[in-house]
Design a protein around this motif. Structure first.
Motif, PDB file in Angstrom:
ATOM      1  N   GLY A  48       0.813  -1.215   0.000  1.00  0.00           N
ATOM      2  CA  GLY A  48       0.000   0.000   0.000  1.00  0.00           C
ATOM      3  C   GLY A  48       0.839   1.254   0.000  1.00  0.00           C
ATOM      4  O   GLY A  48       1.689   1.450  -0.857  1.00  0.00           O
ATOM      5  N   THR A  49       0.621   2.101   1.011  1.00  0.00           N
ATOM      6  CA  THR A  49       1.310   3.399   1.074  1.00  0.00           C
ATOM      7  C   THR A  49       2.573   3.351   1.933  1.00  0.00           C
ATOM      8  O   THR A  49       3.190   4.389   2.161  1.00  0.00           O
ATOM      9  N   VAL A  50       2.944   2.183   2.417  1.00  0.00           N
ATOM     10  CA  VAL A  50       4.162   2.070   3.211  1.00  0.00           C
ATOM     11  C   VAL A  50       5.371   2.317   2.304  1.00  0.00           C
ATOM     12  O   VAL A  50       5.489   1.713   1.241  1.00  0.00           O
ATOM     13  N   ALA A  51       6.279   3.195   2.719  1.00  0.00           N
ATOM     14  CA  ALA A  51       7.414   3.567   1.877  1.00  0.00           C
ATOM     15  C   ALA A  51       8.710   3.510   2.670  1.00  0.00           C
ATOM     16  O   ALA A  51       8.747   3.818   3.857  1.00  0.00           O
ATOM     17  N   ALA A  52       9.761   3.103   1.988  1.00  0.00           N
ATOM     18  CA  ALA A  52      11.106   3.239   2.535  1.00  0.00           C
ATOM     19  C   ALA A  52      11.630   4.614   2.158  1.00  0.00           C
ATOM     20  O   ALA A  52      11.308   5.136   1.086  1.00  0.00           O
ATOM     21  N   SER A  53      12.431   5.203   3.013  1.00  0.00           N
ATOM     22  CA  SER A  53      12.920   6.551   2.741  1.00  0.00           C
ATOM     23  C   SER A  53      14.360   6.683   3.205  1.00  0.00           C
ATOM     24  O   SER A  53      14.691   6.299   4.331  1.00  0.00           O
ATOM     25  N   ILE A  54      15.212   7.211   2.337  1.00  0.00           N
ATOM     26  CA  ILE A  54      16.599   7.519   2.671  1.00  0.00           C
ATOM     27  C   ILE A  54      16.727   9.040   2.637  1.00  0.00           C
ATOM     28  O   ILE A  54      16.578   9.651   1.582  1.00  0.00           O
ATOM     29  N   SER A  55      16.959   9.639   3.774  1.00  0.00           N
ATOM     30  CA  SER A  55      17.042  11.097   3.840  1.00  0.00           C
ATOM     31  C   SER A  55      18.486  11.545   3.998  1.00  0.00           C
ATOM     32  O   SER A  55      19.338  10.793   4.476  1.00  0.00           O
ATOM     33  N   THR A  80      11.162   8.035  -5.892  1.00  0.00           N
ATOM     34  CA  THR A  80      10.965   9.478  -5.936  1.00  0.00           C
ATOM     35  C   THR A  80      12.200  10.165  -5.370  1.00  0.00           C
ATOM     36  O   THR A  80      12.667   9.826  -4.268  1.00  0.00           O
ATOM     37  N   LEU A  81      12.739  11.123  -6.134  1.00  0.00           N
ATOM     38  CA  LEU A  81      13.877  11.915  -5.656  1.00  0.00           C
ATOM     39  C   LEU A  81      13.938  13.215  -6.445  1.00  0.00           C
ATOM     40  O   LEU A  81      13.548  13.266  -7.616  1.00  0.00           O
ATOM     41  N   GLY A  82      14.420  14.263  -5.795  1.00  0.00           N
ATOM     42  CA  GLY A  82      14.587  15.552  -6.462  1.00  0.00           C
ATOM     43  C   GLY A  82      13.316  16.084  -7.080  1.00  0.00           C
ATOM     44  O   GLY A  82      13.362  16.802  -8.079  1.00  0.00           O
ATOM     45  N   GLY A  83      12.143  15.720  -6.518  1.00  0.00           N
ATOM     46  CA  GLY A  83      10.879  16.198  -7.045  1.00  0.00           C
ATOM     47  C   GLY A  83      10.386  15.436  -8.263  1.00  0.00           C
ATOM     48  O   GLY A  83       9.358  15.805  -8.837  1.00  0.00           O
ATOM     49  N   LYS A  84      11.049  14.373  -8.644  1.00  0.00           N
ATOM     50  CA  LYS A  84      10.635  13.570  -9.789  1.00  0.00           C
ATOM     51  C   LYS A  84      10.380  12.130  -9.336  1.00  0.00           C
ATOM     52  O   LYS A  84      11.003  11.630  -8.415  1.00  0.00           O
ATOM     53  N   GLU A 107      15.895  13.496  -0.259  1.00  0.00           N
ATOM     54  CA  GLU A 107      15.631  12.127   0.152  1.00  0.00           C
ATOM     55  C   GLU A 107      15.294  11.281  -1.064  1.00  0.00           C
ATOM     56  O   GLU A 107      14.972  11.795  -2.139  1.00  0.00           O
ATOM     57  N   ILE A 108      15.428   9.971  -0.881  1.00  0.00           N
ATOM     58  CA  ILE A 108      15.026   8.996  -1.891  1.00  0.00           C
ATOM     59  C   ILE A 108      13.961   8.115  -1.251  1.00  0.00           C
ATOM     60  O   ILE A 108      14.198   7.534  -0.191  1.00  0.00           O
ATOM     61  N   THR A 109      12.776   8.010  -1.871  1.00  0.00           N
ATOM     62  CA  THR A 109      11.728   7.144  -1.345  1.00  0.00           C
ATOM     63  C   THR A 109      11.512   5.975  -2.298  1.00  0.00           C
ATOM     64  O   THR A 109      11.594   6.120  -3.521  1.00  0.00           O
ATOM     65  N   LEU A 110      11.274   4.819  -1.711  1.00  0.00           N
ATOM     66  CA  LEU A 110      11.038   3.590  -2.453  1.00  0.00           C
ATOM     67  C   LEU A 110       9.731   2.991  -1.960  1.00  0.00           C
ATOM     68  O   LEU A 110       9.551   2.776  -0.757  1.00  0.00           O
ATOM     69  N   GLU A 111       8.796   2.721  -2.878  1.00  0.00           N
ATOM     70  CA  GLU A 111       7.497   2.175  -2.497  1.00  0.00           C
ATOM     71  C   GLU A 111       6.956   1.302  -3.625  1.00  0.00           C
ATOM     72  O   GLU A 111       7.550   1.215  -4.708  1.00  0.00           O
ATOM     73  N   LEU A 112       5.831   0.649  -3.336  1.00  0.00           N
ATOM     74  CA  LEU A 112       5.194  -0.204  -4.333  1.00  0.00           C
ATOM     75  C   LEU A 112       4.773   0.634  -5.535  1.00  0.00           C
ATOM     76  O   LEU A 112       4.161   1.692  -5.390  1.00  0.00           O
ATOM     77  N   GLY A 113       5.134   0.140  -6.748  1.00  0.00           N
ATOM     78  CA  GLY A 113       4.809   0.883  -7.954  1.00  0.00           C
ATOM     79  C   GLY A 113       3.328   0.839  -8.285  1.00  0.00           C
ATOM     80  O   GLY A 113       2.574  -0.010  -7.794  1.00  0.00           O
ATOM     81  N   THR A 114       2.912   1.756  -9.130  1.00  0.00           N
ATOM     82  CA  THR A 114       1.518   1.839  -9.564  1.00  0.00           C
ATOM     83  C   THR A 114       1.100   0.526 -10.221  1.00  0.00           C
ATOM     84  O   THR A 114       1.792   0.025 -11.118  1.00  0.00           O
ATOM     85  N   SER A 115      -0.004  -0.039  -9.767  1.00  0.00           N
ATOM     86  CA  SER A 115      -0.539  -1.328 -10.229  1.00  0.00           C
ATOM     87  C   SER A 115       0.402  -2.488  -9.935  1.00  0.00           C
ATOM     88  O   SER A 115       0.257  -3.569 -10.489  1.00  0.00           O
ATOM     89  N   GLY A 116       1.395  -2.269  -9.070  1.00  0.00           N
ATOM     90  CA  GLY A 116       2.303  -3.336  -8.695  1.00  0.00           C
ATOM     91  C   GLY A 116       1.671  -4.274  -7.692  1.00  0.00           C
ATOM     92  O   GLY A 116       0.651  -3.974  -7.058  1.00  0.00           O
ATOM     93  N   THR A 117       2.255  -5.443  -7.519  1.00  0.00           N
ATOM     94  CA  THR A 117       1.762  -6.457  -6.599  1.00  0.00           C
ATOM     95  C   THR A 117       2.764  -6.652  -5.471  1.00  0.00           C
ATOM     96  O   THR A 117       3.961  -6.824  -5.722  1.00  0.00           O
TER      97      THR A 117
END
Length: 583
Positions: free
Chosen positions: A205-212, A250-254, A282-292
């Motif tokens: 879901g919305t759970v994300a890893a984040s490297i700040s 997601t990083l640098g606003g993209k 920061e760099i965020t890593l999360e489940l991609g759109t329509s990913g499983t």
């Protein structure tokens, strides 16, 4: 409360009859075949001791036991599942349940209900357990970066793999927080050489890893002020059965998305310039759109680094010829895609790879600082500057022969003619007042000057080799214009009355030497064995000397040496040694 993590565990419910003589004794039940039967079922409490074990999985197994019991109903307490209630009908049977791994931690109430086929009331026992799912370990890691260390700034990477070991990166981003997000973070070591890999689990879901980063990474200054990075790289991996098949970064606003192949490492490179990214907080890593996301929803990440394309290495040579105002430049650069020359006179420039430039011919010697600027394929520049001298006096070098007139009677004059290592005498000659009547400039005033002298005790063998401790060699290294004709001039004299083999040997050696034996054995550019014995220079009204002029051509580097010795049983003299360009 039991805390259970990363393993398969069994909760054993045991039956017991309490003795009247000892309240603490546990004994096996005895079944009566002739009595009236049980009047109720018995069921002890579920043990509450903590259990720990290694291995992946979050499975709990229940094995209840009791007296007068027909069956057990076990409710494992997972309110989100309808398959967590299991009935046990055989004696000493078991019930197991695999708790979900998509939450970081969960507390469950396990309820065991014992039932009787004699109509007795149910007996119920409960226990609360906390489940902390484990992460399935990654078994492999991507290859280490192959870019040169000076072109990489590591965020997370061991470094460069070499001969079965890792060479750590010296350039490493500091102030990075890998546990900043709400996903579960873990760092594991993989393989024989223990490559470190970072893992994030529970990416549902919305759970994300984040490297700040603190401070934020300014792309333009990653490699120092004004030295920017070109890309960021990440290696991603997941086993689909326990992980994710699509990742959003997601990083640098993209935001970028990467589809993953099951159990295959995938590299992702993001171009800062084309994406317009100037800073990374920061760099965020999360489940991609329509990913499983399956089971643990684990993502493995390695080799997170910023890097730049290797810069070009500018280098050039040029044909430096005295009095030549036309100079040809030869490019010797590496990784260069374009060239920009500044010839240093404030006028000339070129974009050719190997240009020829004509400087202003004003008859004067001038030095110009020439700069070559090269670019790599990203159009990033580097430069080199060299001094180029043009013009001035024409013709070959006219060397200075130090104390070629032998006029001084001190150690400085002798030191100028010594060779560093000799098997003879370290002194080059004896000093004498019986030199030539001619001055060094050629004028003759009718009186003798000082000169160099070899006596019979300072002679060499007939083949030129040294008599240890006695033979004296005069040696002086000079540098001339390469491949140019020169005159070697000197005067010698030998006292009369000696053997016919008496001689003065003078030569121009093909190079510079430090050892007298090597000098004697070498092939000279020009040599002369003088045998005329007409007495001292001053004998017979200053007619005793013989003047020699030998022409030779210098070698390709212009490094030659004057070498003089005597083979004689009478005194021999040398004076006015000169080397000058041939007319």
């Amino acid at each position: 409360m039991n805390l259970l993590k990363k393993g398969i565990f069994a909760l054993l419910i045991t039956g017991a009859i309490v003795s009247c003589e000892d309240d603490d004794t546990i004994v096996d039940p005895i079944e009566s075949t002739s009595g009236t039967g049980l009047t109720e079922i018995t069921f002890p409490e579920i043990p509450t001791s903590s259990v720990s074990a290694s291995g992946d999985g979050t499975i709990i197994t229940i094995r209840p036991q009791g007296l007068g019991i027909d069956s057990y109903v076990v409710d494992f307490g997972d309110l989100n599942s309808t398959s967590d209630i299991v009935t046990i009908i055989e004696d000493a049977g078991t019930a197991s349940y695999d708790y979900p791994n998509d939450i970081a931690e969960g507390t469950y109430t396990i309820t065991v209900t014992a039932k009787s086929d004699e109509g007795f009331p149910d007996v119920v026992q409960t226990i609360n357990v906390t489940i902390v799912p484990g992460i399935t370990a990654v078994l492999s890691a991507p290859d280490s970066p192959i870019i040169l260390d000076e072109n990489v700034y590591a965020i997370f990477s061991d470094g460069i793999e070499s001969d079965g070991a890792f060479i750590p990166y010296t350039n490493t981003i500091s102030g990075s927080d890998f546990e900043d997000g709400d996903a579960e973070y873990n760092e594991v070591e993989v393989g024989d050489i223990k490559n470190k890999v970072t893992q994030y689990s529970k990416l549902h879901g919305t759970v994300a890893a984040s490297i700040s980063f603190n401070p934020a990474i300014v792309i333009a200054d990653v490699f120092g002020t004004g030295a920017s990075a070109d890309y960021i790289h990440l290696d991603l991996h997941s086993v689909h059965d326990i992980g994710v098949d699509k990742v959003k970064i997601t990083l640098g606003g993209k935001t970028f998305e990467q589809t993953l192949i099951n159990d295959v490492w995938t590299g992702l490179d993001i171009d800062f310039a084309s994406e317009g990214i100037t800073q990374v907080d920061e760099i965020t890593l999360e489940l991609g759109t329509s990913g499983t996301a399956s089971n643990e929803a684990t993502l493995n990440v390695d080799n997170i680094y910023l890097y730049r394309e290797p810069l070009s290495v500018p280098e050039f040579t040029f044909d430096e010829v005295a009095s030549d105002y036309d100079v040809t430049f030869a490019n010797a650069s590496e990784l260069a895609t374009s060239y920009s020359w500044d010839f240093g006179d404030g006028i000339g420039s070129s974009t050719e790879e190997n240009p020829t430039y004509s400087y202003n011919d004003d008859g004067l010697e001038m030095a110009y600082m020439v700069t070559l600027t090269t670019t790599n394929f990203l159009n990033k520049t580097t430069f080199i500057t060299k001094e180029v001298t043009v013009g001035g006096a024409s013709g070959p070098i006219n060397p200075e022969i130090i104390h070629g007139d032998f006029n001084l009677d001190d150690s400085a004059m002798s030191d100028a003619w010594k060779i560093a290592n000799t098997t003879g005498n370290s002194n080059p000659f004896g000093r004498s007042s019986d030199g030539s009547c001619a001055e060094y400039d050629g004028t003759d005033d009718g009186s003798k000057t000082r000169g160099a002298k070899w006596s019979s005790s300072q002679s060499a063998n007939t083949d030129g080799t040294a008599v240890a401790g006695d033979t004296r060699y005069a040696y002086q290294a000079i540098t001339l214009s390469p491949n140019t004709d020169y005159i070697f001039e000197y005067e010698y004299a030998i006292v009369t009355g000696g053997a016919e083999t008496n001689s003065v040997v003078a030569s121009i050696l093909n190079g510079h030497y430090s050892d007298s034996a090597e000098a004697v054995a070498s092939n000279a550019l020009v040599a002369h064995v003088g045998t005329e014995s007409k007495g001292k220079f001053a004998d017979n009204s200053c007619t005793g000397g013989t003047t020699m002029k030998l022409q030779f051509r210098s070698n390709s580097v212009g490094e030659v040496a004057i070498f003089i010795y005597a083979v004689t049983d009478k005194d021999a003299y040398v004076d006015n040694v000169k080397v000058y360009p041939a007319p």
